[in-house]
Design a protein around this motif. Structure first.
Motif, PDB file in Angstrom:
ATOM      1  N   GLN A 184       1.142  -1.171   0.379  1.00 25.45           N
ATOM      2  CA  GLN A 184      -0.001  -0.087  -0.514  1.00 25.45           C
ATOM      3  C   GLN A 184       0.996   1.447  -0.154  1.00 25.45           C
ATOM      4  OE1 GLN A 184      -2.748   0.201   2.892  1.00 25.45           O
ATOM      5  NE2 GLN A 184      -3.082   2.021   2.272  1.00 25.45           N
ATOM      6  N   PRO A 185       1.065   2.076  -1.248  1.00 23.27           N
ATOM      7  CA  PRO A 185       2.008   3.211  -0.971  1.00 23.27           C
ATOM      8  C   PRO A 185       1.044   4.083  -0.404  1.00 23.27           C
ATOM      9  CG  PRO A 185       0.390   2.385  -3.025  1.00 23.27           C
ATOM     10  CD  PRO A 185       0.133   1.642  -2.359  1.00 23.27           C
ATOM     11  N   ALA A 186       1.598   4.964   0.477  1.00 20.31           N
ATOM     12  CA  ALA A 186       1.189   6.406   0.248  1.00 20.31           C
ATOM     13  C   ALA A 186       2.641   7.733   1.288  1.00 20.31           C
ATOM     14  CB  ALA A 186       1.297   5.337   2.324  1.00 20.31           C
ATOM     15  N   PHE A 187       1.892   8.693   1.612  1.00 20.42           N
ATOM     16  CA  PHE A 187       2.990   9.639   1.467  1.00 20.42           C
ATOM     17  C   PHE A 187       2.559  10.480   2.826  1.00 20.42           C
ATOM     18  CE2 PHE A 187       2.303   9.698  -2.972  1.00 20.42           C
ATOM     19  CZ  PHE A 187       4.040   9.378  -3.517  1.00 20.42           C
ATOM     20  N   TYR A 188       3.635  10.779   3.230  1.00 21.05           N
ATOM     21  CA  TYR A 188       3.740  12.386   4.291  1.00 21.05           C
ATOM     22  C   TYR A 188       3.330  13.304   4.041  1.00 21.05           C
ATOM     23  CZ  TYR A 188       6.053   9.386   8.641  1.00 21.05           C
ATOM     24  OH  TYR A 188       6.216   8.483   9.257  1.00 21.05           O
ATOM     25  N   TYR A 189       2.938  13.916   5.082  1.00 20.91           N
ATOM     26  CA  TYR A 189       3.016  15.532   4.323  1.00 20.91           C
ATOM     27  C   TYR A 189       3.138  16.459   5.928  1.00 20.91           C
ATOM     28  CZ  TYR A 189       0.491  19.474   2.604  1.00 20.91           C
ATOM     29  OH  TYR A 189       0.471  20.681   2.240  1.00 20.91           O
ATOM     30  N   ARG A 225       0.034  19.109  -9.032  1.00 17.57           N
ATOM     31  CA  ARG A 225       1.100  17.911  -9.403  1.00 17.57           C
ATOM     32  C   ARG A 225       1.208  17.126  -8.179  1.00 17.57           C
ATOM     33  NH1 ARG A 225       3.767  14.564  -9.780  1.00 17.57           N
ATOM     34  NH2 ARG A 225       6.132  14.499 -10.920  1.00 17.57           N
ATOM     35  N   GLU A 226       0.647  17.070  -6.802  1.00 19.51           N
ATOM     36  CA  GLU A 226       0.713  16.793  -6.121  1.00 19.51           C
ATOM     37  C   GLU A 226      -0.464  15.063  -5.317  1.00 19.51           C
ATOM     38  OE1 GLU A 226       0.633  19.101  -2.351  1.00 19.51           O
ATOM     39  OE2 GLU A 226       2.709  19.710  -2.871  1.00 19.51           O
ATOM     40  N   GLN A 227      -1.128  16.103  -6.260  1.00 17.71           N
ATOM     41  CA  GLN A 227      -2.722  15.139  -6.864  1.00 17.71           C
ATOM     42  C   GLN A 227      -2.877  14.003  -7.327  1.00 17.71           C
ATOM     43  OE1 GLN A 227      -5.882  15.020  -4.141  1.00 17.71           O
ATOM     44  NE2 GLN A 227      -5.812  13.190  -5.310  1.00 17.71           N
ATOM     45  N   ALA A 228      -1.796  14.551  -8.553  1.00 16.66           N
ATOM     46  CA  ALA A 228      -1.889  13.675 -10.013  1.00 16.66           C
ATOM     47  C   ALA A 228      -0.885  12.056  -9.078  1.00 16.66           C
ATOM     48  CB  ALA A 228      -1.123  14.229 -11.125  1.00 16.66           C
ATOM     49  N   THR A 229       0.257  12.502  -7.864  1.00 16.18           N
ATOM     50  CA  THR A 229       0.961  11.881  -8.474  1.00 16.18           C
ATOM     51  C   THR A 229       0.429  10.665  -7.213  1.00 16.18           C
ATOM     52  OG1 THR A 229       3.319  12.490  -8.160  1.00 16.18           O
ATOM     53  CG2 THR A 229       3.394  10.592  -6.801  1.00 16.18           C
ATOM     54  N   LEU A 230      -0.472  11.303  -6.148  1.00 22.27           N
ATOM     55  CA  LEU A 230      -1.587  10.434  -5.737  1.00 22.27           C
ATOM     56  C   LEU A 230      -2.531   9.437  -6.193  1.00 22.27           C
ATOM     57  CD1 LEU A 230      -2.812  13.010  -2.872  1.00 22.27           C
ATOM     58  CD2 LEU A 230      -0.894  10.757  -2.090  1.00 22.27           C
ATOM     59  N   ASN A 231      -3.012   9.691  -7.448  1.00 21.99           N
ATOM     60  CA  ASN A 231      -3.620   9.192  -8.372  1.00 21.99           C
ATOM     61  C   ASN A 231      -3.094   8.593  -9.237  1.00 21.99           C
ATOM     62  OD1 ASN A 231      -6.064  10.463  -7.071  1.00 21.99           O
ATOM     63  ND2 ASN A 231      -5.726  12.409  -9.165  1.00 21.99           N
ATOM     64  N   LYS A 232      -1.734   8.816  -9.497  1.00 27.33           N
ATOM     65  CA  LYS A 232      -1.197   7.531 -10.554  1.00 27.33           C
ATOM     66  C   LYS A 232      -0.655   6.298  -9.841  1.00 27.33           C
ATOM     67  CE  LYS A 232       0.467   6.806 -14.754  1.00 27.33           C
ATOM     68  NZ  LYS A 232       1.530   7.003 -14.673  1.00 27.33           N
ATOM     69  N   LEU A 233      -1.177   6.873  -8.196  1.00 25.39           N
ATOM     70  CA  LEU A 233       0.265   5.220  -7.791  1.00 25.39           C
ATOM     71  C   LEU A 233      -0.836   4.292  -7.175  1.00 25.39           C
ATOM     72  CD1 LEU A 233       2.944   7.102  -6.251  1.00 25.39           C
ATOM     73  CD2 LEU A 233       2.805   5.715  -8.092  1.00 25.39           C
ATOM     74  N   ASP A 234      -2.519   5.596  -7.292  1.00 25.12           N
ATOM     75  CA  ASP A 234      -3.954   4.719  -6.117  1.00 25.12           C
ATOM     76  C   ASP A 234      -3.358   4.672  -4.687  1.00 25.12           C
ATOM     77  OD1 ASP A 234      -6.093   3.391  -6.167  1.00 25.12           O
ATOM     78  OD2 ASP A 234      -5.611   1.558  -6.285  1.00 25.12           O
ATOM     79  N   THR A 235      -2.880   5.901  -4.621  1.00 26.97           N
ATOM     80  CA  THR A 235      -2.379   5.968  -2.304  1.00 26.97           C
ATOM     81  C   THR A 235      -3.587   6.448  -2.331  1.00 26.97           C
ATOM     82  OG1 THR A 235      -0.684   7.244  -3.640  1.00 26.97           O
ATOM     83  CG2 THR A 235      -1.603   7.226  -1.395  1.00 26.97           C
ATOM     84  N   SER A 293       9.635  10.205 -11.857  1.00 29.53           N
ATOM     85  CA  SER A 293       9.027  10.315 -12.367  1.00 29.53           C
ATOM     86  C   SER A 293       7.599   9.468 -11.095  1.00 29.53           C
ATOM     87  CB  SER A 293       8.933   9.377 -13.302  1.00 29.53           C
ATOM     88  OG  SER A 293       9.080   8.469 -13.438  1.00 29.53           O
ATOM     89  N   ASP A 294       6.624   9.600 -11.617  1.00 31.88           N
ATOM     90  CA  ASP A 294       5.713   8.699 -11.631  1.00 31.88           C
ATOM     91  C   ASP A 294       5.664   7.339 -11.863  1.00 31.88           C
ATOM     92  OD1 ASP A 294       3.834  10.388 -10.202  1.00 31.88           O
ATOM     93  OD2 ASP A 294       2.507  10.982 -12.045  1.00 31.88           O
ATOM     94  N   GLU A 295       6.250   6.709 -12.624  1.00 32.93           N
ATOM     95  CA  GLU A 295       6.532   5.065 -12.633  1.00 32.93           C
ATOM     96  C   GLU A 295       7.835   4.528 -12.151  1.00 32.93           C
ATOM     97  OE1 GLU A 295       4.268   7.204 -15.956  1.00 32.93           O
ATOM     98  OE2 GLU A 295       6.046   8.193 -15.229  1.00 32.93           O
TER      99      GLU A 295
END
Length: 340
Positions: A23-28, A38-48, A329-331
């Motif tokens: 399960q990918p996640a990020f700290y804020y 830009r940040e939201q796009a990465t969250l979406n791409k990684l299905d966070t 990159s998101d990839e």
């Protein structure tokens, strides 16, 4: 023929044993939450699905006696509906040095009530995990663990998972550091070297340090372990080979200005040629540029994957910031996740 089928079965069984759900996640980790494209796009791409949001620091007031919230987060926008929040409270170690049981009980209640209020400000009615971040020591261990028990008692009827952060040395030295009384831990795989030591080392992420502290100890840690990996870089300043601090004014691009700096060979050390008063820097100051690149993160992921016994875990990137994300990159971030 039967032997071949038997070997095939064993290989398939072994491969199934090591399949994991990641399960990918990020700290804020900012004092203001603001949704950025830009940040939201990465969250979406990684299905966070989760964001570990720093709610506040807990430090002592000017009297040095009372624990107070410091720099609590302000929500400029609501958190996305698709994201579950994991509130994170950082407790300064000094807070724990002189606290009675009564004071700890009050502190536990204040932490929980303050956190619940902040989560609601972020547009969420509830949270399923609360994380406490503290670099406790042997002298503060018992007080810290007592505080964790009190928080756990307050959250148990709400079915909230209580987690705590761990440093590498607390994995290796678990018998002296102790096992925090929580449901799970998150291992911070960064800031693992000696930041204050002059030299060319990278104090953010070092595979040799990971091997020393984790190889023989991580597989046997008695609590479920999640992983946090760094995306950040920084510039460490030395004066007369003594640590001065981390400069917020110098990035990798500014260090390439040959009118201001000369590089010491092919190393990470840069010598300042001129005064930079706005940055608080003097002639002959030495800046060590420490960066985490994608190859280093691949190596760290492969290493951790070998020694993590869990089938299911979170990989939390530190931290969600457009400037940091532009370096990857998101990839590439997805490949880090896939390596687990």
């Amino acid at each position: 023929m039967m032997w071949k089928y038997g070997m095939l079965f064993l290989l398939l069984f072994a491969s199934c044993q090591y399949e994991r759900t990641i399960q990918p996640a990020f700290y804020y980790w900012k004092t203001q939450y603001q949704r950025r494209e830009r940040e939201q796009a990465t969250l979406n791409k990684l299905d966070t699905k989760q964001l570990f949001v720093r709610i506040m620091d807990v430090d002592l007031d000017e009297t040095g006696l009372k624990a107070i919230p410091v720099s609590p987060i302000v929500f400029k926008n609501k958190l996305p509906d698709s994201i579950d929040v994991v509130p994170v409270v950082y407790i300064v170690n000094n807070v724990l040095k002189q606290q009675s049981e009564q004071a700890l009980t009050m502190l536990a209640n204040r932490i929980l009530s303050f956190t619940e209020a902040k989560v609601k400000q972020g547009g969420k009615n509830k949270f399923t995990e609360l994380q406490i971040d503290c670099d406790w020591t042997q002298t503060t261990r018992e007080t810290y663990f007592s505080l964790l028990k009190k928080i756990k008692a307050l959250t148990s009827h709400k079915t909230i998972i209580l987690s705590a952060t761990l440093r590498l040395h607390q994995i290796k030295n678990r018998h002296s550091s102790g096992i925090p009384p929580v449901d799970k831990v998150l291992l911070m795989c960064y800031n693992m070297g000696n930041l204050r030591k002059y030299g060319t080392q990278n104090s953010i992420l070092d595979e040799k340090e990971m091997a020393i502290y984790l190889k023989d100890f991580l597989p046997h840690y008695p609590l479920p372990v999640d992983i946090a990996l760094p995306l950040f870089s920084w510039s460490v300043v030395f004066r007369d080979q003594q640590y001065v601090g981390i400069s917020k004014h110098l990035d990798s691009q500014s260090l390439t200005d040959t009118n201001l700096f000369y590089r010491q060979g092919n190393t990470s050390l840069y010598h300042l040629k001129k005064e930079l008063p706005k940055a608080g820097l003097r002639v002959n100051d030495v800046i060590r540029r420490e960066e985490v690149n994608i190859e280093t993160l691949f190596v760290a992921s492969d290493f951790l994957s070998r020694y993590l016994p869990r089938k299911d875990l979170k990989v939390v990137f530190y931290h969600l910031d457009a400037a940091l994300l532009n370096r990857f990159s998101d990839e590439q971030l997805q490949e880090i996740i896939d390596r687990f």
